[in-house]
Scaffold this motif. Structure first.
Motif, PDB file in Angstrom:
ATOM      1  N   LYS A   1       0.262  -3.471 -10.788  1.00  0.00           N
ATOM      2  CA  LYS A   1      -0.038  -5.149 -10.807  1.00  0.00           C
ATOM      3  C   LYS A   1      -1.463  -5.110 -10.070  1.00  0.00           C
ATOM      4  O   LYS A   1      -1.645  -4.097  -9.072  1.00  0.00           O
ATOM      5  CB  LYS A   1       0.899  -5.807 -10.032  1.00  0.00           C
ATOM      6  N   LYS A   2      -2.144  -6.185 -10.304  1.00  0.00           N
ATOM      7  CA  LYS A   2      -3.550  -6.308 -10.043  1.00  0.00           C
ATOM      8  C   LYS A   2      -3.607  -6.238  -8.510  1.00  0.00           C
ATOM      9  O   LYS A   2      -4.639  -5.473  -8.234  1.00  0.00           O
ATOM     10  CB  LYS A   2      -4.029  -7.855 -10.370  1.00  0.00           C
ATOM     11  N   ASP A   3      -3.117  -6.888  -7.764  1.00  0.00           N
ATOM     12  CA  ASP A   3      -3.590  -6.911  -6.022  1.00  0.00           C
ATOM     13  C   ASP A   3      -2.748  -5.526  -5.435  1.00  0.00           C
ATOM     14  O   ASP A   3      -2.755  -5.463  -4.202  1.00  0.00           O
ATOM     15  CB  ASP A   3      -3.217  -7.971  -5.612  1.00  0.00           C
ATOM     16  N   VAL A   4      -2.110  -4.793  -5.932  1.00  0.00           N
ATOM     17  CA  VAL A   4      -1.424  -3.524  -5.412  1.00  0.00           C
ATOM     18  C   VAL A   4      -2.468  -2.537  -5.291  1.00  0.00           C
ATOM     19  O   VAL A   4      -3.368  -2.112  -5.786  1.00  0.00           O
ATOM     20  CB  VAL A   4      -0.507  -3.109  -6.152  1.00  0.00           C
ATOM     21  N   LYS A   5      -2.387  -2.030  -3.891  1.00  0.00           N
ATOM     22  CA  LYS A   5      -3.416  -1.037  -3.320  1.00  0.00           C
ATOM     23  C   LYS A   5      -2.561   0.342  -3.266  1.00  0.00           C
ATOM     24  O   LYS A   5      -1.453   0.268  -2.799  1.00  0.00           O
ATOM     25  CB  LYS A   5      -3.976  -1.328  -1.911  1.00  0.00           C
TER      26      LYS A   5
ATOM     27  N   GLU B   1      -3.812   3.213 -11.671  1.00  0.00           N
ATOM     28  CA  GLU B   1      -4.838   2.117 -11.750  1.00  0.00           C
ATOM     29  C   GLU B   1      -4.556   1.034 -12.916  1.00  0.00           C
ATOM     30  O   GLU B   1      -4.292  -0.011 -12.891  1.00  0.00           O
ATOM     31  CB  GLU B   1      -6.085   2.440 -11.890  1.00  0.00           C
TER      32      GLU B   1
ATOM     33  N   TYR C   1       0.851  -1.367  -0.087  1.00  0.00           N
ATOM     34  CA  TYR C   1      -0.188  -0.347   0.089  1.00  0.00           C
ATOM     35  C   TYR C   1       0.898   1.443   0.202  1.00  0.00           C
ATOM     36  O   TYR C   1       1.794   1.305   0.891  1.00  0.00           O
ATOM     37  CB  TYR C   1      -0.976  -0.098   1.207  1.00  0.00           C
TER      38      TYR C   1
END
Ligand code: UDX
Length: 433
Positions: free
Chosen positions: A139-143, A135, A113
């Motif tokens: 990478k997909k799961d990065v917040k 966005e 995060y």
């Protein structure tokens, strides 16, 4: 915390050094290998009082790391600050290409995060575009969360301003992002203003344009004072003593310059055009500023009966303000160009800005430079004060008088007292006096 700054201009480098000095691990990313190599040795790309010392100290402590590599600087960061330039496009709008390019590079390298906060001055809506780029590229799961965190430091006093700001403004949708930013700024004793992204973006343009408006107001008043016999300094003192107005940024002179006011006023005007709202007040701020240096030049020209051919004129001060080597939009530039265009020769002295002045003026507007203030006056027809460097304020005017062909001073920054200078035998022309 671990913090990364993208950009090592006045905002990026100064803020990076200050946060490193507070004990954080700070990365500072650049694109120019030569500049990054110099920074690794503690050599800063511009002059700012105290900065080189602070950079060196934090390099030695290994808290400040300069790199060309986003891959090294982004993944570990809790906060990434975007601090790249947003210069004016020919339309007056801000050029956002560096902001978006940086966002693409950040996106590719985000890991856990991260709060991505923009310190660059950007028009309303830009940070939301940054969010879209992040966005899309991450990478997909990065917040992550975005924030707008405008910077208000002034060149010449940048370290002090960053360590003692009047306020810290942070705009974000996410409470978590605002909490992280507030925690980071805790050691800096100041008001932390939480707001929305759009409001934070507008605060920066509004603050710069209102400060520029104060200067243009003072300059407009000084044009009148020149004619009616009032003294602009006392007029503005009398006005500024009203607490609702305040005393700062009311000094009339040859106009404002620098990397922010000219570009930010233009960008705000461009925003009013884009959204079709009345922008005439902001336009006038810019127009008056152009008139300010022209008014000063015309005063000199008139003194020489509108004939500057063959006259040799001394300029004290080239930088847009004292304690910097910055020549961006410096009022000295149009003044020099006007003098040369009318056939005058120019001899200039500035303690720090000569190299940058040479670059800004180019070969077409070549002038003579001297290593000290007095030799710039040797055999010249007039002395023009354009930047109020401290060393000019108590200069040996007897010595200046002996050097000048004719003892006449045009004081574009009102650094001298008319009475005293006249007693020394000078003809003296202040601004708005
Ligand atoms: C400005 C803002 O002050 C700062 O908050 C923002 O972050 C960046 O832009 P800066 O351009 O570094 O800072 O210097 P500043 O001290 O504001 O001066 C700007 C110009 O205004 C200079 O050319 C200065 O000579 C001129 N000025 C300032 C005046 O002509 N009269 C004044 O009373 C004050």
């Amino acid at each position: 915390m671990t913090i990364t700054f993208i950009g090592h201009g006045y905002v990026g480098l100064v803020t990076a050094a200050v946060f490193a000095d507070l004990g954080n691990t700070v990365y500072c990313v650049g694109r120019n290998p030569e500049k990054i190599n110099n920074l690794k040795k503690g050599l800063t790309p511009f002059f700012e009082p105290g900065l080189e010392e602070l950079v060196k100290k934090n390099l030695e402590q290994k808290r400040l790391i300069f790199t060309l590599d986003y891959q090294e600087a982004i993944p570990e960061a809790d906060v990434v600050f975007i601090c790249v330039g947003t210069p004016s496009l020919p339309s007056g709008e801000a050029d956002l290409s560096a902001v978006f390019k940086a966002s693409e590079e950040i996106a590719k390298n985000l890991k856990g995060y991260t709060v991505v906060a923009c310190k660059s001055t950007v028009p309303v809506g830009t940070n939301r575009r940054v969010a879209k780029i992040l966005e899309k590229g991450k990478k997909k799961d990065v917040k992550f969360d975005i924030a707008s965190c405008p910077e208000f430091l002034k060149e010449g006093t940048a370290l002090h301003d960053t360590q003692n700001p009047d306020r810290i403004v942070a705009g974000a949708d996410s409470v978590k992002a605002l909490d992280v930013l507030e925690e980071l700024h805790k050691p800096i004793n100041s008001i932390f203003l939480r707001t929305t992204i759009e409001t934070a973006e507008m605060i920066k343009y509004g603050a710069n344009t209102l400060l520029a408006a104060k200067i243009s107001f003072a300059n407009s008043m000084s044009f009148l004072c020149d004619i009616v016999g009032a003294d602009i300094e006392q007029v503005m003192e009398g006005i500024g003593l009203d607490n609702r107005i305040g005393k700062q940024f009311l000094a009339a002179g040859v106009g404002y310059g620098g990397s922010c006011f000219p570009k930010d006023v233009k960008a705000l005007v461009a925003m009013t055009k884009r959204y079709k709202t009345p922008g005439m007040l902001f336009e006038a701020v810019e127009e008056v500023n152009q008139i300010a240096h022209e008014h000063f030049f015309q005063k000199v020209k008139k003194y020489f009966h509108n004939d500057l051919k063959g006259k040799k004129i001394t300029l004290w001060g080239l930088a847009f303000k004292p304690d910097t080597d910055d020549m961006r939009d410096a009022p000295s530039l149009p003044i020099i160009k006007s003098l040369l265009n009318e056939g005058a020769k120019v001899v200039a002295y500035d303690p720090k800005a000569v190299e940058n002045a040479k670059k800004s003026l180019g070969e077409k507007y070549a002038i003579e430079y001297t290593p000290d203030a007095y030799s710039a006056c040797a055999g010249t027809d007039a002395l023009l004060i354009v930047t109020e460097w401290n060393e000019f304020k108590q200069a040996d005017l007897e010595k200046v008088k002996k050097q000048l062909k004719k003892p006449v001073i045009f004081d574009g920054r009102n650094i001298y007292e008319a009475k005293k200078v006249k007693e020394l035998g000078f003809e003296y022309y202040g601004t708005g006096k």
